[in-house]
Design an enzyme around this catalytic site. Structure first.
Site, PDB file in Angstrom:
ATOM      1  N   GLY A 128      24.945  35.612  41.012  1.00 18.48           N
ATOM      2  CA  GLY A 128      26.241  36.203  41.324  1.00 18.48           C
ATOM      3  C   GLY A 128      27.357  35.860  40.357  1.00 18.48           C
ATOM      4  O   GLY A 128      28.522  36.104  40.650  1.00 18.48           O
ATOM      5  N   GLN A 129      27.030  35.330  39.176  1.00 16.98           N
ATOM      6  CA  GLN A 129      28.071  34.978  38.205  1.00 16.98           C
ATOM      7  C   GLN A 129      28.619  36.243  37.560  1.00 16.98           C
ATOM      8  O   GLN A 129      27.869  37.048  37.019  1.00 16.98           O
ATOM      9  CB  GLN A 129      27.507  34.041  37.131  1.00 16.98           C
ATOM     10  CG  GLN A 129      28.549  33.539  36.169  1.00 16.98           C
ATOM     11  CD  GLN A 129      28.002  32.527  35.168  1.00 16.98           C
ATOM     12  OE1 GLN A 129      26.819  32.255  35.113  1.00 16.98           O
ATOM     13  NE2 GLN A 129      28.896  31.986  34.362  1.00 16.98           N
ATOM     14  N   ASP A 145      42.073  31.778  42.627  1.00 14.19           N
ATOM     15  CA  ASP A 145      41.287  32.994  42.429  1.00 14.19           C
ATOM     16  C   ASP A 145      42.179  34.204  42.695  1.00 14.19           C
ATOM     17  O   ASP A 145      42.961  34.198  43.652  1.00 14.19           O
ATOM     18  CB  ASP A 145      40.086  32.990  43.386  1.00 14.19           C
ATOM     19  CG  ASP A 145      39.032  34.018  43.023  1.00 14.19           C
ATOM     20  OD1 ASP A 145      39.340  35.230  43.042  1.00 14.19           O
ATOM     21  OD2 ASP A 145      37.906  33.607  42.720  1.00 14.19           O
ATOM     22  N   ILE A 146      42.073  35.246  41.868  1.00 13.45           N
ATOM     23  CA  ILE A 146      42.927  36.432  42.062  1.00 13.45           C
ATOM     24  C   ILE A 146      42.440  37.310  43.216  1.00 13.45           C
ATOM     25  O   ILE A 146      43.175  38.160  43.691  1.00 13.45           O
ATOM     26  CB  ILE A 146      43.054  37.289  40.776  1.00 13.45           C
ATOM     27  CG1 ILE A 146      41.695  37.805  40.318  1.00 13.45           C
ATOM     28  CG2 ILE A 146      43.761  36.516  39.686  1.00 13.45           C
ATOM     29  CD1 ILE A 146      41.790  38.905  39.294  1.00 13.45           C
ATOM     30  N   HIS A 151      32.475  27.982  36.042  1.00 14.84           N
ATOM     31  CA  HIS A 151      33.594  27.797  36.956  1.00 14.84           C
ATOM     32  C   HIS A 151      33.072  27.366  38.325  1.00 14.84           C
ATOM     33  O   HIS A 151      32.036  27.829  38.778  1.00 14.84           O
ATOM     34  CB  HIS A 151      34.477  29.047  37.067  1.00 14.84           C
ATOM     35  CG  HIS A 151      33.773  30.311  37.413  1.00 14.84           C
ATOM     36  ND1 HIS A 151      32.944  30.995  36.537  1.00 14.84           N
ATOM     37  CD2 HIS A 151      33.776  31.040  38.559  1.00 14.84           C
ATOM     38  CE1 HIS A 151      32.481  32.089  37.120  1.00 14.84           C
ATOM     39  NE2 HIS A 151      32.965  32.125  38.351  1.00 14.84           N
ATOM     40  N   ASN A 211      28.277  29.806  40.860  1.00 15.92           N
ATOM     41  CA  ASN A 211      27.362  30.926  40.627  1.00 15.92           C
ATOM     42  C   ASN A 211      26.843  30.822  39.196  1.00 15.92           C
ATOM     43  O   ASN A 211      27.612  30.586  38.276  1.00 15.92           O
ATOM     44  CB  ASN A 211      28.079  32.258  40.836  1.00 15.92           C
ATOM     45  CG  ASN A 211      28.641  32.396  42.234  1.00 15.92           C
ATOM     46  OD1 ASN A 211      28.064  31.925  43.196  1.00 15.92           O
ATOM     47  ND2 ASN A 211      29.786  33.038  42.340  1.00 15.92           N
ATOM     48  N   HIS A 235      34.018  27.221  42.192  1.00 17.43           N
ATOM     49  CA  HIS A 235      34.891  27.723  43.254  1.00 17.43           C
ATOM     50  C   HIS A 235      35.073  26.634  44.304  1.00 17.43           C
ATOM     51  O   HIS A 235      34.093  25.990  44.701  1.00 17.43           O
ATOM     52  CB  HIS A 235      34.264  28.928  43.961  1.00 17.43           C
ATOM     53  CG  HIS A 235      34.132  30.149  43.135  1.00 17.43           C
ATOM     54  ND1 HIS A 235      35.075  31.148  43.130  1.00 17.43           N
ATOM     55  CD2 HIS A 235      33.139  30.559  42.305  1.00 17.43           C
ATOM     56  CE1 HIS A 235      34.679  32.119  42.330  1.00 17.43           C
ATOM     57  NE2 HIS A 235      33.505  31.784  41.813  1.00 17.43           N
TER      58      HIS A 235
END
Length: 119
Positions: A99-100, A33-34, A106, A93, A108
């Protein structure tokens, strides 16, 4: 394999946007994750564009099973300590109220020593 030309994760999978790859096979791509919430924070995404969990069908059961059985292996490889004293969190999410932010399914995977930035 379907992709969406406007999807940031499709662009990452295609190599058009750089990422720190964690895993890749014919069906899945994993990358850090960035904006990590935890010391270990990466995502697993299907290479086929699926907008969210809400679009999954019974035909996707094997794909999701693969993600969920791969997550523990990769979590340990990325630095999470083993269960029961260590561990990790797996979060998906779905939709605006869930909260997507990126509309490409994806998963997490987050772990490492607490406290975490978020979560």
């Amino acid at each position: 394999m379907s992709s969406d030309p406007n999807c940031v994760f499709c662009k990452i999978i295609e190599g058009k946007i750089p990422s720190r790859k964690v895993y890749e096979d014919d069906e899945l791509f994993g990358f850090h994750d960035i904006a990590p919430w935890a010391p270990v924070h990466f995502m697993l995404v299907p290479k086929r564009h699926i907008a969210s969990m809400a679009q999954l069908t019974p035909d996707d059961a094997a794909l999701m099973g693969k993600i969920m059985t791969l997550a523990p292996k990769l979590a340990l490889e990325q630095g999470c300590k083993p269960y029961p004293d260590g561990g990790y969190r797996v979060v998906v999410n779905t939709g605006a109220e869930g909260g997507q932010e990126v509309h490409h399914l994806h998963v997490h995977v987050m772990g490492g020593p607490r406290p975490w930035l978020r979560g």
